[in-house]
Structures are given as C-alpha cells and as structure tokens.
Design a protein around this motif. Structure first.
Motif, PDB file in Angstrom:
ATOM      1  N   SER A 282       0.841  -1.168  -0.008  1.00  0.00           N
ATOM      2  CA  SER A 282      -0.124   0.115  -0.108  1.00  0.00           C
ATOM      3  C   SER A 282       0.708   1.512  -0.104  1.00  0.00           C
ATOM      4  CB  SER A 282      -0.911  -0.050   1.103  1.00  0.00           C
ATOM      5  OG  SER A 282      -0.358   0.034   2.297  1.00  0.00           O
ATOM      6  N   ALA A 283       1.830   1.423   0.672  1.00  0.00           N
ATOM      7  CA  ALA A 283       2.788   2.459   0.597  1.00  0.00           C
ATOM      8  C   ALA A 283       3.310   2.702  -0.592  1.00  0.00           C
ATOM      9  CB  ALA A 283       3.890   2.185   1.718  1.00  0.00           C
ATOM     10  N   MET A 284       3.986   1.689  -1.345  1.00  0.00           N
ATOM     11  CA  MET A 284       4.377   1.793  -2.725  1.00  0.00           C
ATOM     12  C   MET A 284       3.513   2.308  -3.437  1.00  0.00           C
ATOM     13  SD  MET A 284       7.662   1.111  -2.650  1.00  0.00           S
ATOM     14  CE  MET A 284       7.536   2.069  -1.217  1.00  0.00           C
ATOM     15  N   THR A 285       2.137   1.594  -3.332  1.00  0.00           N
ATOM     16  CA  THR A 285       0.840   2.234  -4.426  1.00  0.00           C
ATOM     17  C   THR A 285       0.762   3.665  -4.055  1.00  0.00           C
ATOM     18  OG1 THR A 285       0.275  -0.343  -4.194  1.00  0.00           O
ATOM     19  CG2 THR A 285      -1.334   1.754  -5.107  1.00  0.00           C
ATOM     20  N   LEU A 286       0.730   3.995  -2.939  1.00  0.00           N
ATOM     21  CA  LEU A 286       0.394   5.443  -2.562  1.00  0.00           C
ATOM     22  C   LEU A 286       1.486   6.141  -3.126  1.00  0.00           C
ATOM     23  CD1 LEU A 286      -0.882   5.269   1.067  1.00  0.00           C
ATOM     24  CD2 LEU A 286      -2.038   5.899  -1.234  1.00  0.00           C
ATOM     25  N   HIS A 287       2.631   5.819  -3.033  1.00  0.00           N
ATOM     26  CA  HIS A 287       4.009   6.496  -3.544  1.00  0.00           C
ATOM     27  C   HIS A 287       4.235   6.599  -5.131  1.00  0.00           C
ATOM     28  CE1 HIS A 287       7.827   8.216  -3.767  1.00  0.00           C
ATOM     29  NE2 HIS A 287       8.334   7.277  -4.572  1.00  0.00           N
ATOM     30  N   SER A 288       3.661   5.518  -5.856  1.00  0.00           N
ATOM     31  CA  SER A 288       3.422   5.657  -7.215  1.00  0.00           C
ATOM     32  C   SER A 288       2.245   6.458  -7.651  1.00  0.00           C
ATOM     33  CB  SER A 288       3.404   4.223  -7.809  1.00  0.00           C
ATOM     34  OG  SER A 288       2.280   3.504  -7.353  1.00  0.00           O
ATOM     35  N   LEU A 289       1.349   6.585  -6.912  1.00  0.00           N
ATOM     36  CA  LEU A 289       0.142   7.533  -7.552  1.00  0.00           C
ATOM     37  C   LEU A 289       0.354   8.919  -7.111  1.00  0.00           C
ATOM     38  CD1 LEU A 289      -2.847   5.231  -6.693  1.00  0.00           C
ATOM     39  CD2 LEU A 289      -1.749   5.585  -8.778  1.00  0.00           C
ATOM     40  N   ASN A 290       1.533   9.165  -6.412  1.00  0.00           N
ATOM     41  CA  ASN A 290       1.755  10.475  -6.002  1.00  0.00           C
ATOM     42  C   ASN A 290       0.874  11.284  -4.798  1.00  0.00           C
ATOM     43  OD1 ASN A 290       4.026  10.946  -7.375  1.00  0.00           O
ATOM     44  ND2 ASN A 290       2.987  11.682  -9.183  1.00  0.00           N
ATOM     45  N   ARG A 291       0.224  10.228  -4.026  1.00  0.00           N
ATOM     46  CA  ARG A 291      -0.597  10.689  -2.944  1.00  0.00           C
ATOM     47  C   ARG A 291       0.130  10.233  -1.548  1.00  0.00           C
ATOM     48  NH1 ARG A 291      -6.674   8.566  -4.155  1.00  0.00           N
ATOM     49  NH2 ARG A 291      -6.668   9.014  -6.174  1.00  0.00           N
ATOM     50  N   LYS A 292       1.279  11.219  -1.629  1.00  0.00           N
ATOM     51  CA  LYS A 292       2.260  11.248  -0.279  1.00  0.00           C
ATOM     52  C   LYS A 292       1.646  12.029   0.833  1.00  0.00           C
ATOM     53  CE  LYS A 292       5.809  10.753  -3.653  1.00  0.00           C
ATOM     54  NZ  LYS A 292       6.725  11.685  -4.396  1.00  0.00           N
TER      55      LYS A 292
END
Length: 67
Positions: free
Chosen positions: A28-38
C-alpha cells in the motif's frame, strides 16, 4: 494433528499473519507513492503499524522456543 492444534502451530500462524500485514503495508505504501498521494500522516501510520508488527514477530519468535 493439524498445525493449529499445537501452541507452536498457533504461534507460527500468528507470525505468518503479521508478516502478511507487513507485506500489505509495504504494497500500500508503494502504491500510494507511485500514485503521488504522499500524505505524511498515512505514511506515519504505516510505519507505526509495521514497527508494531515486527516487534510482535520478534516476541513471538522468542516465545516459540518455549512452546
């Protein structure tokens, strides 16, 4: 006798479940990072969850010596 009938088996299954939580947090952290939802609050919560799970895994590993 199945694995969940013994104390050792139950501890092992709990460790596997906690490792699954850690893996889900990582994904989930990598997905959020790749979607630029930091969002710092979300990443702080993920770090706290992962830290708690890792500490629990270590404690369970020690407990398995006495099971």
């Amino acid at each position: 006798m199945t694995m969940s009938e013994s104390k050792f088996g139950r501890l092992l299954m709990l460790k596997i479940a906690l490792a699954g939580v850690v893996l889900a947090c990582f994904v989930s952290a990598m997905t959020l990072h790749s979607l630029n939802r930091k969002n710092p609050a979300i990443f702080k919560a993920i770090h706290l969850i992962v830290f708690t799970c890792i500490v629990a895994i270590v404690v369970l590993a020690k407990a398995m010596f006495y099971a």
